[in-house]
Design a protein around this motif. Structure first.
Motif, PDB file in Angstrom:
ATOM      1  N   LYS A 144       0.835  -1.159  -0.142  1.00  0.00           N
ATOM      2  CA  LYS A 144      -0.014  -0.008   0.040  1.00  0.00           C
ATOM      3  C   LYS A 144       0.947   1.420  -0.015  1.00  0.00           C
ATOM      4  N   HIS A 145       2.067   0.909   0.262  1.00  0.00           N
ATOM      5  CA  HIS A 145       3.120   2.189   0.380  1.00  0.00           C
ATOM      6  C   HIS A 145       3.466   2.605  -1.184  1.00  0.00           C
ATOM      7  N   ARG A 146       3.322   1.565  -2.155  1.00  0.00           N
ATOM      8  CA  ARG A 146       3.780   1.847  -3.560  1.00  0.00           C
ATOM      9  C   ARG A 146       2.899   3.135  -4.179  1.00  0.00           C
ATOM     10  N   MET A 147       3.826   3.951  -4.577  1.00  0.00           N
ATOM     11  CA  MET A 147       3.218   5.235  -5.027  1.00  0.00           C
ATOM     12  C   MET A 147       2.076   5.243  -6.266  1.00  0.00           C
ATOM     13  N   THR A 148       2.483   3.860  -6.824  1.00  0.00           N
ATOM     14  CA  THR A 148       1.081   3.721  -7.885  1.00  0.00           C
ATOM     15  C   THR A 148       0.265   2.628  -7.367  1.00  0.00           C
ATOM     16  N   HIS A 149       0.213   2.445  -6.140  1.00  0.00           N
ATOM     17  CA  HIS A 149      -1.106   1.494  -5.563  1.00  0.00           C
ATOM     18  C   HIS A 149      -2.167   2.206  -5.786  1.00  0.00           C
ATOM     19  N   PRO A 150      -3.410   1.516  -5.830  1.00  0.00           N
ATOM     20  CA  PRO A 150      -4.769   2.008  -6.298  1.00  0.00           C
ATOM     21  C   PRO A 150      -5.062   2.993  -5.437  1.00  0.00           C
ATOM     22  N   GLU A 151      -4.836   3.017  -4.154  1.00  0.00           N
ATOM     23  CA  GLU A 151      -5.241   4.001  -3.026  1.00  0.00           C
ATOM     24  C   GLU A 151      -4.412   5.320  -3.451  1.00  0.00           C
TER      25      GLU A 151
ATOM     26  N   PHE B  59      21.933   5.457 -10.530  1.00  0.00           N
ATOM     27  CA  PHE B  59      21.597   3.913 -10.853  1.00  0.00           C
ATOM     28  C   PHE B  59      22.102   3.651 -12.156  1.00  0.00           C
ATOM     29  N   SER B  60      22.105   4.579 -13.137  1.00  0.00           N
ATOM     30  CA  SER B  60      22.671   4.595 -14.447  1.00  0.00           C
ATOM     31  C   SER B  60      24.047   3.993 -14.473  1.00  0.00           C
ATOM     32  N   SER B  61      24.796   4.803 -13.587  1.00  0.00           N
ATOM     33  CA  SER B  61      26.256   4.480 -13.558  1.00  0.00           C
ATOM     34  C   SER B  61      26.688   3.012 -12.886  1.00  0.00           C
ATOM     35  N   LYS B  62      25.691   2.431 -12.369  1.00  0.00           N
ATOM     36  CA  LYS B  62      25.574   1.069 -11.894  1.00  0.00           C
ATOM     37  C   LYS B  62      25.191  -0.007 -13.016  1.00  0.00           C
ATOM     38  N   GLY B  63      24.783   0.523 -14.135  1.00  0.00           N
ATOM     39  CA  GLY B  63      24.477  -0.203 -15.017  1.00  0.00           C
ATOM     40  C   GLY B  63      22.810  -0.598 -15.070  1.00  0.00           C
ATOM     41  N   LYS B  64      22.253   0.132 -14.204  1.00  0.00           N
ATOM     42  CA  LYS B  64      20.602  -0.316 -14.045  1.00  0.00           C
ATOM     43  C   LYS B  64      20.120   0.534 -15.205  1.00  0.00           C
ATOM     44  N   THR B  65      18.758  -0.440 -15.702  1.00  0.00           N
ATOM     45  CA  THR B  65      18.211   0.271 -16.896  1.00  0.00           C
ATOM     46  C   THR B  65      16.930   1.249 -16.205  1.00  0.00           C
ATOM     47  N   ILE B  66      16.842   2.162 -16.764  1.00  0.00           N
ATOM     48  CA  ILE B  66      15.596   3.242 -16.402  1.00  0.00           C
ATOM     49  C   ILE B  66      14.706   3.040 -17.178  1.00  0.00           C
ATOM     50  N   THR B  67      13.403   2.811 -16.245  1.00  0.00           N
ATOM     51  CA  THR B  67      12.140   2.465 -17.264  1.00  0.00           C
ATOM     52  C   THR B  67      11.125   3.611 -17.211  1.00  0.00           C
ATOM     53  N   TYR B  68      10.078   3.827 -17.877  1.00  0.00           N
ATOM     54  CA  TYR B  68       9.280   4.798 -17.898  1.00  0.00           C
ATOM     55  C   TYR B  68       7.823   4.558 -18.467  1.00  0.00           C
ATOM     56  N   ILE B  69       6.736   5.232 -17.767  1.00  0.00           N
ATOM     57  CA  ILE B  69       5.545   4.754 -18.052  1.00  0.00           C
ATOM     58  C   ILE B  69       4.977   6.185 -18.022  1.00  0.00           C
TER      59      ILE B  69
ATOM     60  N   LEU C 130       8.635  -2.361  -9.924  1.00  0.00           N
ATOM     61  CA  LEU C 130       7.646  -1.520  -9.875  1.00  0.00           C
ATOM     62  C   LEU C 130       7.001  -0.858 -11.182  1.00  0.00           C
ATOM     63  N   HIS C 131       8.130  -1.080 -12.186  1.00  0.00           N
ATOM     64  CA  HIS C 131       7.630  -0.875 -13.551  1.00  0.00           C
ATOM     65  C   HIS C 131       6.501  -1.892 -14.183  1.00  0.00           C
ATOM     66  N   GLY C 132       6.919  -3.186 -13.670  1.00  0.00           N
ATOM     67  CA  GLY C 132       5.916  -4.459 -13.971  1.00  0.00           C
ATOM     68  C   GLY C 132       4.760  -4.368 -13.240  1.00  0.00           C
ATOM     69  N   TYR C 133       4.968  -4.070 -12.071  1.00  0.00           N
ATOM     70  CA  TYR C 133       3.659  -3.906 -11.120  1.00  0.00           C
ATOM     71  C   TYR C 133       2.493  -2.640 -11.529  1.00  0.00           C
ATOM     72  N   THR C 134       2.966  -1.571 -12.041  1.00  0.00           N
ATOM     73  CA  THR C 134       2.373  -0.746 -12.267  1.00  0.00           C
ATOM     74  C   THR C 134       1.756  -0.894 -13.658  1.00  0.00           C
ATOM     75  N   LEU C 135       2.478  -1.637 -14.732  1.00  0.00           N
ATOM     76  CA  LEU C 135       1.999  -1.930 -15.868  1.00  0.00           C
ATOM     77  C   LEU C 135       0.863  -2.607 -15.944  1.00  0.00           C
ATOM     78  N   GLY C 136       0.983  -3.836 -14.942  1.00  0.00           N
ATOM     79  CA  GLY C 136       0.078  -4.884 -14.903  1.00  0.00           C
ATOM     80  C   GLY C 136      -1.167  -4.244 -14.043  1.00  0.00           C
ATOM     81  N   LEU C 137      -1.199  -3.385 -13.055  1.00  0.00           N
ATOM     82  CA  LEU C 137      -2.169  -2.873 -12.381  1.00  0.00           C
ATOM     83  C   LEU C 137      -2.897  -1.737 -13.325  1.00  0.00           C
ATOM     84  N   LEU C 138      -2.235  -0.944 -14.038  1.00  0.00           N
ATOM     85  CA  LEU C 138      -3.095   0.100 -14.959  1.00  0.00           C
ATOM     86  C   LEU C 138      -3.962  -0.821 -16.221  1.00  0.00           C
TER      87      LEU C 138
END
Length: 225
Positions: free
Chosen positions: A133-140, A210-220, A164-172
């Motif tokens: 419920k603390h996720r900022m894209t949670h339905p609440e 995050f980018s400097s550590k090689g993490k990919t950046i996602t966007y919705i 979080l990217h996958g969770y949000t896409l599925g929720l939407l």
């Protein structure tokens, strides 16, 4: 508390672009609710929120790029957004301000149809189930945003968390919200959404880290139904 941190807290108290309401003031509906354009920005320009604004790089960067819009950065950590507030004040920017408060209270600060756009930049993904419920894209949270977001208002989520990217896409998708654009790697995308300028040009402290550590950046980019 370090001296520098205390200095930032003290300076936030006198910066004209920083608002630090008490929880009681927020719960009673903040006096500026519905009046941000009239009493703070002194214009009728669209208002854009950045939720969890950190050091304020995105709020300030967007405000520089789009002087025809107003920007409000929101975060509970005032010693962080002090950097953005200080820069904006010293450079005479009048289209960006900051509010120190919990995101859970955000709907107490804005009236119906007052906000045109929301940016959520690198929030804590709250991976543990008990923190759902603390996720900022949670339905609440989405329900809170809907109270003040205009009918055709846009929400942007930029994150390094594939979870979080996958969770949000599925929720939407499950709730029938409109997904306008979704990228699993904005820096590796061969084609890009021209309607979202500066998405890659403005980077937050965490994005750079995050980018400097090689993490990919996602966007919705999406609209609520």
């Amino acid at each position: 508390m370090g001296k520098n941190k205390q200095k930032r807290f003290d300076e936030n108290k006198i910066l004209p672009n920083v608002f630090q309401p008490t929880r009681a003031e927020a719960l009673a509906d903040y006096p500026l609710k519905g009046k941000w354009n009239a009493e703070v920005f002194k214009n009728d320009n669209p208002i854009v929120l950045e939720l969890g604004c950190g050091k304020g790089e995105y709020s300030v960067g967007l405000a520089k790029a789009f002087p025809e819009k107003n920007f409000i950065g929101i975060d509970i950590k005032g010693a962080r957004f002090w950097f953005g507030a200080k820069e904006a004040h010293e450079t005479g920017m009048e289209n960006v301000v900051f509010i120190r408060t919990q995101i859970e209270l955000v709907d107490h600060f804005f009236a119906e149809n007052e906000i045109d756009e929301i940016w959520i930049t690198f929030p804590d993904p709250q991976i543990k189930y008990r923190r759902t419920k603390h996720r900022m894209t949670h339905p609440e949270f989405l329900a809170r945003y809907k109270k003040f977001l205009k009918k055709d208002g846009i929400i942007h989520l930029k994150t390094d968390s594939e979870f979080l990217h996958g969770y949000t896409l599925g929720l939407l998708q499950g709730a029938g919200h409109e997904i306008i654009t979704a990228h699993h790697d904005i820096y590796g995308a061969p084609e890009f959404d021209a309607n979202t300028p500066l998405l890659r040009e403005i980077q937050t402290y965490y994005e750079d880290l995050f980018s400097s550590k090689g993490k990919t950046i996602t966007y919705i980019k999406f609209r609520l139904n």
